[in-house]
Design an enzyme around this catalytic site. Structure first.
Site, PDB file in Angstrom:
ATOM      1  N   TYR A   1       2.581 -13.663  -3.678  1.00  0.00           N
ATOM      2  CA  TYR A   1       3.111 -12.321  -3.459  1.00  0.00           C
ATOM      3  C   TYR A   1       1.990 -11.474  -2.872  1.00  0.00           C
ATOM      4  O   TYR A   1       0.846 -11.548  -3.331  1.00  0.00           O
ATOM      5  CB  TYR A   1       3.583 -11.711  -4.780  1.00  0.00           C
ATOM      6  CG  TYR A   1       3.977 -10.258  -4.665  1.00  0.00           C
ATOM      7  CD1 TYR A   1       5.310  -9.894  -4.484  1.00  0.00           C
ATOM      8  CD2 TYR A   1       3.019  -9.243  -4.726  1.00  0.00           C
ATOM      9  CE1 TYR A   1       5.681  -8.563  -4.378  1.00  0.00           C
ATOM     10  CE2 TYR A   1       3.378  -7.917  -4.608  1.00  0.00           C
ATOM     11  CZ  TYR A   1       4.709  -7.580  -4.446  1.00  0.00           C
ATOM     12  OH  TYR A   1       5.068  -6.254  -4.323  1.00  0.00           O
TER      13      TYR A   1
ATOM     14  N   GLU B   1       5.861  -5.441   1.861  1.00  0.00           N
ATOM     15  CA  GLU B   1       5.878  -6.410   0.777  1.00  0.00           C
ATOM     16  C   GLU B   1       6.239  -7.774   1.354  1.00  0.00           C
ATOM     17  O   GLU B   1       7.290  -7.932   1.978  1.00  0.00           O
ATOM     18  CB  GLU B   1       6.917  -5.984  -0.268  1.00  0.00           C
ATOM     19  CG  GLU B   1       6.918  -6.829  -1.510  1.00  0.00           C
ATOM     20  CD  GLU B   1       7.965  -6.346  -2.511  1.00  0.00           C
ATOM     21  OE1 GLU B   1       9.163  -6.326  -2.164  1.00  0.00           O
ATOM     22  OE2 GLU B   1       7.579  -5.980  -3.637  1.00  0.00           O
TER      23      GLU B   1
END
Lengths: 398, 307
Positions: free
Chosen positions: A119, A207
């Site tokens: 991530y 993101e």
């Protein structure tokens, strides 16, 4: 992203079966991976689990592995057979509804052998007044969940606006994620390009989830979400052009185009307020006395009579609205201007629901007089709480 | 006493467009010592103001006023000529962060930025520039600062204020007026009211203002008004709990705001489960702050906090 040095999966759009087939061989050669993925391109999610009305055995996303043993030729043949059935057919997913969506475009993408999922995000840290890079070894999982369950797995690095992300910071992140060798080098390049992109594009958030490390050591963004700073769109006309208003609430778009701030909610009491904080507090107070607000609407500090009329239009168009509460504390905005706007709006739009008006501040007496002289059926309120209680009483039996 | 501004504050205005003119006129009517303007395209000229005095402001003045404000090309020139120690920024959003940095470079102690809609990236840079500079920034996207009867910098209506003993600090403009109005009606009055603004990156924060009120002899209690988004209210609650001896009353707007939606202010957004009204109200209650259920109860909450 690709233009800014951020690796993304390679792929090509195909509108015909021949175009889909033609995309296969170059993709396999460029990526060195004999697997390709054939995806439908529609504005709806859940494609991987969706099926075609005409061909219930075909999914919206297909991984084609024939190339592994049969070479590019076999992959091409498999793509040809699938593309024939997909193009022009109707895909039904959980988001399309039963009628489904007709497929006129396909996307042929390189296959990726995933070794690790990570991530990575760049976002504003309000306490630090700086953007930070946030990374986690838990890719493919919602970051909020990671933050709650294992906060030690989240790494952070502040970006100094005068310097950008420094090389050593990228190295620290890479090391913290347990990267070594080729993947580590690729990750450092990736995260530095991402930090630069965030600054150059004025993003509120980028993101990447998941960020994948391939078995060959490449680092690729498999899925991404980007939010842009509305206040900075003036210097990015190309991004402003990407806005798709058909994907937004039409009333919210209409409000925005009139310089109003409107957000639709599910309740029955429409509100018209000046100032964002007071508008929120008005919703809260309606809820507090037992009602449900139908919207957030901030007419801003210097609204004109015209804007007030538009605001009234937007509120009354919502079929759930059983009553309207106008709450104005005039500072720069004068109460007489608001009052004139209300009277005009009611004359033009008509008023079929109860209206409670609370005016306070600059020229309040003049404003109240204008409403009284208009002969409109308006209930006056002395305070925010009083107004909320009054509109609730008036709408309770409706 | 008061905080930040008083009768001796000499104020510049940066950006003398329509909004800047309107509010400069109101400030002069209130009695604020406006000493000059910075507006490069009109440098070397003067701007004439005249009208009826706002008697809710500085006492003992005549019923009308006239003023000719000199206009300068740069802030440093204006400071050298006028001795200004505060400035108010009405410059449009694309140039506002630059105006803030220019004021800091000229050594001005207090910069009040009213402008709404400044890009976040610009504010990040401006804030970095201000680090260690001795310049305090209030705002942006705020109503300004007022010490009733002495000095008004910003867009708030002067007449709702009354000199007294309560300090007010808020992220929202109209909610500040709401609190001021009630405190005035209860005849408690204000020492100073400070709008810190609704943007995610701002200059002065709750804690900074609370520290000033805590140290100010005249301030007996503080009203603090927050809203959803960020953690500034939680940090303020922590400060109140550990450092503050004066009573504090408060309110948080946005209990009913849906998550993920920006509620008018750029900074008013609940994202990723962070910045909820509930968490803020809880932190404030734990810190002993009397939290009002609705803004209409703010005055009463202050009375209760005062005991």
């Amino acid at each position: 992203m690709a233009a800014r040095g951020i690796p993304v999966p390679r792929g090509r759009v195909a509108r015909t079966v021949d175009e889909a087939v033609a995309a296969v061989r170059p993709l396999i050669e460029e990526s060195g991976n004999p697997v390709v993925v054939l995806k439908t391109q529609i504005h709806a999610g859940g494609r991987g689990k969706g099926a075609f009305k005409e061909h219930p055995d075909v999914c919206g996303v297909n991984v084609i592995t024939d190339g592994i043993t049969g070479g590019p030729g076999a992959a091409e043949e498999a793509v040809r057979e699938l593309a024939k059935r997909m193009l022009g057919s109707t895909l039904v997913t959980i988001q399309t509804g039963e009628e489904g969506k007709k497929v006129s475009r396909l996307y042929v993408e390189q296959g990726i052998d995933i070794a690790r999922e990570l991530y990575l995000a760049v976002l504003l840290d309000r306490s630090a007044s700086r953007n930070i890079v946030m990374a986690s070894s838990e890719g493919g999982v919602e970051i909020e969940k990671v933050a709650e369950e294992s906060p030690e797995k989240i790494l952070r690095s502040e970006i100094d606006p005068a310097i950008g992300l420094a090389g050593f910071q990228a190295n620290e992140l890479s090391h913290g994620l347990g990267m070594e060798g080729e993947p580590a080098k690729n990750f450092v390049r990736f995260v530095m390009a991402l930090a630069d992109a965030a600054t150059e594009l004025d993003t509120d958030l980028i993101e990447i989830n998941p960020l994948v490390v391939t078995t060959e050591g490449q680092v690729i963004a498999l899925d991404a979400k980007v939010a842009f700073d509305d206040n900075a769109l003036y210097r990015h006309p190309d991004i402003a052009d990407m806005r798709d208003e058909t994907e937004e609430d039409p009333a919210e778009v209409a409000a925005k185009n009139s310089g109003l701030n409107y957000i639709k909610l599910d309740g029955t009491i429409g509100c018209l307020v000046n100032g964002a904080g007071l508008a929120m507090a008005t919703m809260d107070t309606i809820k507090h006395v037992g009602g449900e607000p139908a919207n957030f609407l901030d007419v801003g500090g210097g609204a004109t009579a015209d804007q007030v009329t538009t605001a009234f239009h937007i509120i009354t168009r919502d079929p759930n609205v059983k009553g309207i509460f106008v709450n104005i504390f005039g500072g720069i905005m004068r109460c007489d201007v608001i009052a004139t706007g209300i009277v005009e709006a009611v004359k033009r739009v008509g008023l079929e629901v109860p209206l409670v008006v609370r005016l306070e501040g600059t020229n309040v007496d003049l404003g109240r007089q204008i409403i009284e002289d208009s002969g409109l059926e308006v209930t006056n309120a002395d305070s925010l709480r009083d107004g909320a209680e009054k509109i609730l009483q008036l709408t309770e039996h409706l | 006493m008061s905080i930040l501004i008083d009768l001796n504050t000499k104020v510049l205005v940066q950006g003398l467009g329509k909004t800047g003119q309107f509010h400069t006129d109101k400030a002069i009517a209130y009695g604020t010592r406006m000493v000059g303007a910075v507006h490069p395209s009109r440098a070397g000229t003067e701007f004439h103001f005249e009208g009826e005095t706002d008697h809710s402001g500085v006492p003992g003045r005549e019923d009308t006023y006239t003023a000719d404000l000199p206009i300068y090309a740069t802030v440093s020139e204006a400071v050298a000529d006028t001795g200004a120690n505060a400035t108010v920024v009405y410059v449009p959003p694309p140039f506002a962060a630059d105006a803030i940095m220019e004021a800091a470079a000229a050594g001005i102690g207090l910069v009040v930025a009213i402008t709404e809609g400044i890009p976040v990236a610009d504010m990040i840079k401006a804030k970095r520039y201000l680090q260690g500079s001795g310049t305090r920034l209030v705002g942006p996207n705020c109503p300004g600062v007022i010490t009733p009867g002495e000095c008004k910098i910003g867009i708030m209506p002067g007449y709702i204020h009354q000199r007294g003993r309560i300090g007010i600090v808020s992220r929202s403009g109209t909610l500040t007026y709401e609190a001021v109005h009630q405190v005035t009606q209860l005849e408690l009055g204000q020492t100073t009211a400070v709008g810190i603004g609704g943007d995610p990156v701002n200059g002065t924060d709750f804690v900074d203002v609370l520290e000033l009120f805590q140290a100010d002899d005249e301030t007996e209690g503080v009203v603090m008004i927050g809203e959803i988004g960020g953690t500034a209210e939680e940090e303020a609650a922590e400060y109140v709990k550990s450092e503050m001896t004066k009573p504090v009353a408060g309110f948080i707007a946005g209990t009913t705001a849906p998550p993920g939606k920006r509620m008018g202010h750029a900074g008013a957004i609940v994202s990723g489960g962070k910045g909820t009204a509930r968490a803020k109200i809880e932190a404030m209650t734990v810190a002993g702050i009397v939290v009002a259920e609705t803004p209409s109860d703010l005055g009463e909450a202050m009375v209760r906090a005062l005991g």
